[in-house]
Structure formats: C-alpha cells, structure tokens
Design an enzyme around this catalytic site. Structure first.
Site, short mmCIF file in Angstrom:
data_model
loop_
_atom_site.label_atom_id
_atom_site.label_comp_id
_atom_site.label_asym_id
_atom_site.label_seq_id
_atom_site.Cartn_x
_atom_site.Cartn_y
_atom_site.Cartn_z
N LYS A 190 0.95 -1.31 0.10
CA LYS A 190 0.05 -0.11 -0.05
C LYS A 190 0.92 1.29 0.16
O LYS A 190 1.40 1.57 0.82
CB LYS A 190 -0.87 0.19 1.08
N GLY A 242 6.98 4.34 8.33
CA GLY A 242 6.44 5.50 8.76
C GLY A 242 6.42 6.04 10.11
O GLY A 242 7.72 6.05 10.20
N SER A 243 5.55 6.82 10.48
CA SER A 243 5.89 7.41 11.87
C SER A 243 6.08 6.30 13.22
O SER A 243 5.48 5.36 13.01
CB SER A 243 4.74 8.46 12.27
N THR A 244 6.64 6.75 13.88
CA THR A 244 6.64 6.00 15.18
C THR A 244 5.48 5.45 15.83
O THR A 244 5.09 4.65 16.22
CB THR A 244 7.77 6.80 16.29
N GLY A 247 3.85 2.94 13.91
CA GLY A 247 4.72 1.75 14.10
C GLY A 247 4.30 1.17 15.35
O GLY A 247 4.22 -0.19 15.62
N GLU A 264 10.42 0.63 10.16
CA GLU A 264 11.41 1.83 9.85
C GLU A 264 10.71 3.07 10.12
O GLU A 264 9.73 3.35 9.38
CB GLU A 264 11.71 1.75 8.46
N CYS A 298 13.17 10.87 6.74
CA CYS A 298 13.23 10.21 8.04
C CYS A 298 14.80 10.46 9.00
O CYS A 298 14.75 10.58 10.02
CB CYS A 298 12.89 8.64 7.89
N GLU A 393 10.16 15.52 15.88
CA GLU A 393 10.20 15.41 14.40
C GLU A 393 9.46 16.24 13.60
O GLU A 393 8.03 16.34 14.13
CB GLU A 393 10.02 14.03 13.84
P1 NDP Z 1 2.51 7.60 8.70
O1 NDP Z 1 2.88 6.48 9.72
O2 NDP Z 1 1.44 8.37 9.18
O3 NDP Z 1 1.87 6.80 7.24
C1 NDP Z 1 2.80 5.56 6.87
C2 NDP Z 1 1.99 4.77 6.03
O4 NDP Z 1 1.01 4.19 7.01
C3 NDP Z 1 1.09 5.38 5.06
O5 NDP Z 1 0.73 4.48 3.71
C4 NDP Z 1 -0.23 5.59 5.96
O6 NDP Z 1 -1.50 5.65 4.98
C5 NDP Z 1 -0.15 4.32 6.75
N1 NDP Z 1 -1.04 4.22 7.66
C6 NDP Z 1 -1.43 5.20 8.70
N2 NDP Z 1 -2.10 4.73 9.50
C7 NDP Z 1 -2.12 3.29 9.55
C8 NDP Z 1 -2.40 2.25 10.46
N3 NDP Z 1 -3.10 2.54 11.44
N4 NDP Z 1 -2.08 1.20 10.20
C9 NDP Z 1 -1.51 0.69 9.17
N5 NDP Z 1 -0.94 1.75 8.13
C10 NDP Z 1 -1.22 2.97 8.37
O7 NDP Z 1 3.85 8.26 8.33
P2 NDP Z 1 3.66 9.54 7.43
O8 NDP Z 1 3.20 9.18 5.98
O9 NDP Z 1 3.39 10.64 7.86
O10 NDP Z 1 5.34 9.52 6.98
C11 NDP Z 1 6.25 10.44 7.65
C12 NDP Z 1 6.91 9.35 8.86
O11 NDP Z 1 7.50 8.29 8.24
C13 NDP Z 1 7.98 9.97 9.37
O12 NDP Z 1 7.69 9.79 10.87
C14 NDP Z 1 9.33 9.40 8.90
O13 NDP Z 1 10.41 9.68 9.87
C15 NDP Z 1 8.85 7.85 8.74
N6 NDP Z 1 9.73 7.40 7.62
C16 NDP Z 1 10.77 6.81 8.09
C17 NDP Z 1 11.61 6.07 7.08
C18 NDP Z 1 12.48 5.02 7.63
O14 NDP Z 1 13.30 4.44 6.76
N7 NDP Z 1 12.85 4.86 8.93
C19 NDP Z 1 11.60 6.44 5.77
C20 NDP Z 1 10.38 7.32 5.36
C21 NDP Z 1 9.89 7.89 6.34
P3 NDP Z 1 -1.82 6.96 4.53
O15 NDP Z 1 -0.72 8.07 4.23
O16 NDP Z 1 -2.49 6.73 3.21
O17 NDP Z 1 -2.73 7.73 5.65
#
Ligand code: NDP
Length: 779
Positions: A190, A242-244, A247, A264, A298, A393
């Site tokens: 996704k 994604g976000s902590t 996660g 990650e 990130c 962040e």
């Molecule tokens: P989010 O955690 O909000 O979203 C990441 C993904 O998860 C998106 O596809 C999102 O969908 C989906 N998502 C949202 N809620 C849920 C849930 N409850 N269950 C499962 N999936 C869900 O992060 P952001 O999109 O805001 O991205 C930014 C974050 O990602 C930052 O904290 C950044 O540091 C981190 N990041 C980490 C990296 C790493 O390698 N460590 C690399 C890149 C980013 P949707 O967006 O469609 O709502």
C-alpha cells in the site's frame, strides 16, 4: 528572463522539465485507477484524488480499497507464492533484472511523475530517488541469484504486507518489494494516500516485465487500508515504514499473531560540526541533510550541534547559504527546494514553528511562490536540548540547533533523543571522527558527508526509530525464515511430590543479580520436586522489583560492551572449564530435576556451546561494503545492549547456556529467567559464573513463573531486546508490551527448538545490531 539578463545577473534561468509524457500516461490510464490485484486492474472508483502539491491541481482519481479487495489481493499473493518460490533464484533474478531494465528505460517518466505527485525537486527524483530504485532491483536480482548457494538454509516467509509513506514513494516501495521478491515472497503493497502514482506505474512495469500474476499486488487508500493489511490473518510478514506512533500501533495490533515485523520509523538525527570541520563542506552537507526533499526525510540531519568556538561564524555563513536557496516549481531543474507534500503537512510544520517561543527563528530570505505548499528554509538556534522542537520530528525544512563544548558533550547531546536512526559528523580529524562514530546511537553514521544510501549498505534504526534493516545481506533476514517445519512445544509443568528433602540441609538458592546472590524481594520460594516425588530444593520466586534490580545491574555493567572479543572469549572458555570441573554434579542434578538420563550429554553439549561462542567472540566481525562512492561503508556489529530472555524449560542448563553465551560473547548484558519447571540447574550455574571472572551485572539470573515475569521485562524501558523460548506461549504479551520502547523481540510462537543442534549463528545475529559508518575519501 532573457539570456542577456541572466548573463548580467548570473542568476539561473528557468529550466523546466516537461510534464507532458507523465500527464499523457495518466490520461492513457483514464486518469482514474483501481487496485492492481492478481495482475489485473479492478474497476476504478472516485474515492479520493492525488494532487500536485506545487499547484493544487488534481492529477488522478484513486480508489479506496475495500476489505473484499484486500482479501482478493492477499489470496492472489498466497496462491502465487509457492510457484514464485519454486521458480528458483535464477528465475527470480531474471525477472528482477527485467524490472530493473524497465525502470531504467522509463526513468524520466518515473522521475517526473514522482515530482508531480510529491512536490520534490526534479533534480532529486531524477538523480537520487529513481537511480536508487534501479540500483535496488539490480542488487536484489543478484541476491536472488545467490540465494541457493549463499543462504542454503533460508526459505521465503510467504505473503508480505508492505506499507510505505509519502516522502520517497517509489524508493520505499523498491526497498520493500525487491528483497521480498528476491527471496521468493509475494507482496501486497500500500502506497501512501498522497503519493500512489509511481506505485501504480510500477504495477504497469511489473506487467511488462512478466512478473507472474499475484506476485505483486498494489492496493491504494488511506490508513484504514493499512490497518486491513496489518490485521489480515493470511499475511506472514508486515514491513512498515512511517511514523513511530503508527509503528507502535502496528506492533501492538500484530502481537501474538505470529507475523514477522520490521519497522522503519522516524528520527531526529544529529548533525555534529566540530570546530576543525571544513565549514563550507559542512554547510553544503546541511543543505542535503535538511533541505533535501523539503526536510521530509526520516534520517534528515534536523538537529544541528555546532562546537561553540565556531558557532557564530557557522550560523552567519549558514544563513547566507539559506538565502541563496531557490524555492519554486519542482519541475524546474534549477530549484533547490520544492513543495511540501500536502496542505495538511504544511499546516503541521507551520503550527510547530509558530507555537515555539524558544530560541531565535530565522526564515531564509527567499522569494516564495505565490501558490502551492511551500515553506521557507528555517533555522532555529539557541534551543535547550529538552525543547520540544529539539526532541520532536518536524518533518519539514526546519533545522534546530544548539552548541556544545567538548566531544563528550557532543555525544551526550546527540544521543539525547528517543530515536536512533542516523547521525552525521564533520571533522577533519579522522581520529576524532572514528572515535565518535561508534559512540553515536544510530543505525547509520555519515562522516564528512550526509544522506548517502546504497542497496549494499543496510539502512535502519535503533530505539524508537524501529527495528530491521533494508538493504545489504542483513536486509534479507527480514524476508526469510529457516527451512524446515516446526513442531509445537507442549507446555512443561513442574513436577509435584510429597516426599521429604533429598538433602536435609536447607540450601535455598537465591537470585543472582549484579554479581551477588540476592534474596527475592517478595521473600517467597517454591518447592522443586524430582520425578520420584522427592524434594530437591526451593527456588526463589522473583517479582517485578527483582526484574527492575536485575535490569539496573545489567545497565550498570555497560563496560562489558566495550571489552574486546578476545577478553570475552577467554571468560567464556573459563566458564566452560569451570562447568567441566563440575560436570558430574550438574549431570546428576539435571537427571534428578527432569527424571531423565541425558544429564551428562546436556552438560557436555553446554560446554561445547560455550566453546563455540568463545570461538565466535572475536570472529563474528563486520564488513566493508563496496558502495558506489569513493569511500567505504563499514558495517560494524554492535551489541544490542541489555537482553532479557525467558530460557527454555525443556533444557534447563543447555538452553540457558545457548541463550547466554552468544549474547555475552557479542558484548550484551543479560537478564535470564531460568527454566520455569526445572530452575535449580540455573541456580547451581551462577556458582560457576562466580568463579569464572564474569564481571558483576553481565549475567543476572532470576527464577520464577515465566508468565509473571514476561510482562515487566517486556515493558521495561531499559531492556533493549527480549527473547522467549519458554514452553508457555508468551508471544502476545511480550510483543504487545514491547511497544513502549519498541524493543526487539524474538519469540518462539509456541514452536519447539532442538537445543542439541548448534544454531549459534541465529543467536549471534539476534545479539548484534549493524551500524553502517560511511567514510568517503579524497580531498
Ligand atoms: P504514517 O505513519 O502516518 O504513514 C505511513 C504509512 O502508513 C502510510 O501509507 C499511511 O497511510 C499508513 N498508515 C497510517 N495509519 C495506519 C494504521 N493505523 N495502520 C497501518 N497503516 C497506516 O507516516 P507518514 O506518511 O506521515 O510518513 C512520515 C513518517 O515516516 C515520518 O515519521 C518519517 O520519519 C517516517 N519515515 C521513516 C523512514 C525510515 O526508513 N525509517 C523513511 C521514510 C519515512 P496514508 O498515508 O495513506 O494515510
């Protein structure tokens, strides 16, 4: 602007990249996309739109996947998986190579589409994102080819659910899809709601590359679709970037499901500039660290730490450089900073900065575009280490800063964060740089450079930046499992009895904490009977306070992690020697405890295991990765820290030794909870440790019910990893409670392990974390 005007002012003229081909591709697809499931597209619905953040124009209509569609995608992936795995490494390598070639062929289309959808400058998508995507597929074509010869004991996990964010849409897809496919898995991926288009173009590429139907499935939608994937019962592994916060939710929601998980997550990475640094280079590095992708990175070097003596000079030059940055149409090749991904993200950044009253805020003096989601490059100086913006962040083009005086203070400030993703340091003194790099708590460290990535060097974090690595050999572990079927592990109950003690002398053992025999905090113990019903002794019952004391003792024994492999090997040999001296006594004890006859064999195997781990202590080294820069990426194996372990019930001595020896060989400190039904072998064993020069606090041994001790250990913020080989299935409790500090967990999910078989490599791997230190060379 005329050429003459440009010549006279020496300003850059506009150099726009055409969007025509990318827009034509969208129109060709009907400007509306369904889901890519089992090699075909579902009927599109107009559920949400993908917009160009630079001008707010709608690019395409997208479909929010329904539960039925997720079920169909998972079932297609499940059906396709065995055949894809059986295709063999070479067959998969050919397909991955075909994908890589097509990505290269269509690289401009991908780059333009990424920039349109995400707002990042075309220079970045064209020169960084898309080439790294191709590199990832080439590299993993090689991994598929080598799998059978180099990883003969590994097999695919099965169906992988993969969820990626919007900041590097196609690159994050590549980091997840390439290793998964190489190892014989199938995927349901996704993309983020804001940036789905390059993933959909990738689906088209898979079709052209002849990827069999069902091997790659792309489903679109918001977080609710992500939740459907993480909750799906027929998925074997979740890979999330994604976000902590999200996660952590995923860690909790998948607890006890048996799904493998890699996370990650976010970061607040330090960017340290020592007073002997090449200041101009360090400032150019900062442009890449915090204004690359508008700071939506990130591992962005978002926390600047400058040595006090050069701070004023550094800030002055930095501000001048900031004023020279060019913001604007991301498709213009002369643009440094593009658009923030969405108005929602722009608002978050604006609010975080405008509500801050600490320090001094400097917004770059640049021309701001009149429309679109733009935020000026910003520097906030003079913040206290505990200030909100130093800790949280921002995920935007905002750099926060403070100063330091000594290298030790720099390390303390750098590590003063709940994250541990990346760190950058600048110094012309190689001795200082190589002294500091290992001290930084981060998965990646860049020396005199920043934001360098390559498929051959694993990327990932520690602490609340998550666990698992993407890229390199280490990244493959996240997509494989050991070959062979597992057997269920039956819960083992303690033996009961009503006879008197074998030994009339009361020898109630104690707990072993901080190198001392310690009475349990609660003051309780339980009777331990042998097979014949005779009372063999009393075992102390530890409680959460004993857990706390043991963890404190282990934390205090930090010095162990800095010892040499040679020293640790000697101590392991010495433990083996002292155990060997009492082998007969231990064998009798084991036979009495379990009612078996294999005590002597168990002791002998435990001695061998100690020898094996002593042997590895100075040989399980890192690597120097051949990354495509003039320099090296040193993959250093570091101890995880404090490891808690619920030791196997069925092999009271061998199990404990098999868990302890590799962990301490790699420099970890351990809190071991002995076999629940047969604890007395462990309490005898601490006498061996006492005579073997093991420093206080390196090994701590508790006895008591696994079910009661798992929760405080899993929830403890100072435990870095928790393993369970208990015959009580504690996976759900451990994985759920571990979400607090996102500690690494390794649980048996109720499956048996053959402790006679030497599987030390798996334990050594779990006992280490890889830190990649990038060191470019040349003047
Ligand atoms: P989010 O955690 O909000 O979203 C990441 C993904 O998860 C998106 O596809 C999102 O969908 C989906 N998502 C949202 N809620 C849920 C849930 N409850 N269950 C499962 N999936 C869900 O992060 P952001 O999109 O805001 O991205 C930014 C974050 O990602 C930052 O904290 C950044 O540091 C981190 N990041 C980490 C990296 C790493 O390698 N460590 C690399 C890149 C980013 P949707 O967006 O469609 O709502």
């Amino acid at each position: 602007m005329t050429v003459k005007e440009i010549f006279e002012s020496m300003d850059y003229g506009p150099a726009p990249e055409s969007a025509a081909d990318a827009l034509a591709w969208i129109v060709d697809q009907g400007a509306a996309f369904g889901q890519f499931i089992n090699g075909t597209w579902t009927e599109p619905r107009q559920d949400f739109q993908s917009k160009n953040p630079a001008n707010g124009e709608t690019l395409a209509d997208l479909t929010q996947a329904s539960q039925d569609e997720i079920d169909a995608a998972v079932s297609a992936a499940r059906k396709a998986q065995p055949k894809w795995e059986k295709l063999g490494g070479h067959g998969r390598a050919k397909t991955l190579y075909a994908i890589a070639r097509l990505l290269q062929k269509h690289s401009r289309l991908f780059a333009v589409l990424e920039t349109l959808d995400n707002g990042k400058p075309i220079r970045e998508s064209r020169d960084i994102d898309i080439p790294l995507v191709q590199r990832h597929f080439y590299y993993h074509a090689g991994m598929a080819q080598l799998m059978e010869s180099e990883l003969p004991d590994a097999q695919a996990l099965g169906v992988c659910g993969q969820i990626v964010p919007w900041n590097f849409p196609l690159l994050m897809l590549a980091w997840k899809v390439a290793p998964a496919l190489a190892m014989g898995n199938t995927v349901v991926l996704k993309p983020a709601e804001y940036t789905s288009l390059t993933a959909l173009l990738f689906a088209d590429i898979c079709h052209q590359a002849g990827v069999p139907a069902g091997v790659v499935n792309i489903v679109t939608g918001d977080g609710a679709v992500g939740e459907m994937i993480t909750a799906h019962p027929d998925i074997d592994k979740i890979a999330f970037t994604g976000s902590t916060d999200v996660g952590r939710k995923i860690r909790q929601s998948t607890a006890g499901s048996g799904k493998a998980l890699t996370l990650e997550l976010g970061g607040k990475s330090p960017y340290i500039v020592f007073d002997d640094a090449d200041i101009d280079s360090a400032i150019e590095g900062l442009v890449d660290a915090i204004w690359f992708n508008q700071g939506q990175v990130c591992c962005a070097g978002s926390r600047l730490l400058v040595q006090e003596g050069i701070a004023d000079r550094f800030y002055t030059r930095l501000k001048a450089r900031m004023d020279g940055l060019r913001l604007g149409n991301p498709l213009d090749k002369c643009i440094d900073v593009g658009a923030v991904v969405d108005p929602v993200q722009l608002q978050t950044i604006t609010d975080m900065v405008s509500t801050n009253t600490d320090g001094e805020t400097y917004h770059a003096n640049v021309d701001m575009p009149v429309e679109g989601c733009f935020y000026p490059p910003t520097l906030i100086t003079g913040l206290a280490p505990s200030a909100r913006l130093m800790q949280e962040e921002i995920f935007g083009p905002v750099l926060v800063s403070t100063t330091f005086r000594t290298p030790a203070e720099a390390v303390a400030l750098a590590n003063n964060t709940r994250y541990g993703l990346a760190a950058t340091l600048w110094s012309e003194n190689i001795n200082l740089a190589l002294d500091i790099a290992p001290k930084l708590v981060a998965g990646v460290v860049w020396v005199n450079a920043t934001n360098l990535f390559d498929a051959a060097a694993g990327f990932g974090g520690t602490r609340e930046s998550g666990f698992g690595r993407e890229g390199g050999w280490e990244g493959l572990a996240a997509y494989t499992k050991p070959k062979g079927a597992t057997k269920p592990l039956k819960p083992l109950a303690a033996l009961s009895g009503d006879k008197g003690p074998v030994d009339p002398l009361d020898r109630t053992p104690k707990l072993y904490i901080g190198g001392k025999q310690t009475r349990p905090d609660g003051g309780y113990s339980r009777a331990v009977y042998g097979k014949t019903g005779a009372l063999l002794g009393q075992a102390p019952i530890a409680n959460r306070k004993d857990v706390r004391n043991a963890v404190e003792a282990a934390q205090a024994a930090k010095g162990w992690s800095g010892t040499t492999g040679h020293l640790r090997a000697q101590i392991l040999y010495y433990i083996a020697e002292n155990l060997s001296a009492r082998a007969g006594e231990f064998a009798s004890r084991l036979n009495a405890l379990t009612g078996g006859r294999s005590g002597a064999k168990e002791v002998d195997t435990a001695i061998q295991r100690l020898f094996t781990c002593a042997a590895w202590a100075d040989k399980y080294d890192g690597q120097a990765h051949g990354v495509p820069i003039r320099g090296v990426a040193l993959a250093m194996k570091e101890p995880v820290g404090v490891i808690g372990a619920l030791c196997p019930d069925e092999a009271p001595l061998l199990g404990l030794v098999s868990v302890m020896a590799p962990a301490i060989a790699m420099g970890n400190r351990v809190v071991l909870v002995a076999s629940d039904p047969f604890p007395l072998a462990a309490t005898d064993f601490y006498q061996v440790l006492e005579t073997s020069d093991v420093p206080a606090g390196v090994v701590n041994i508790l006895t008591g019910p696994h079910g009661d001790l798992a929760k405080p250990l899993a929830g403890h913020m100072d435990v870095d990893a928790l393993w369970s080989f208990s015959s009580t299935d504690l996976a759900a409790t451990i994985e759920r409670e571990s979400a607090g500090n996102l500690k690494r967990t390794w649980v048996n999910n109720g499956a048996a392990r053959n402790w006679s078989h030497d599987d030390s490599r798996a334990f050594l791997q779990a006992s280490t974390e890889i830190k990649n230190i990038w060191i470019p060379y040349g003047e």
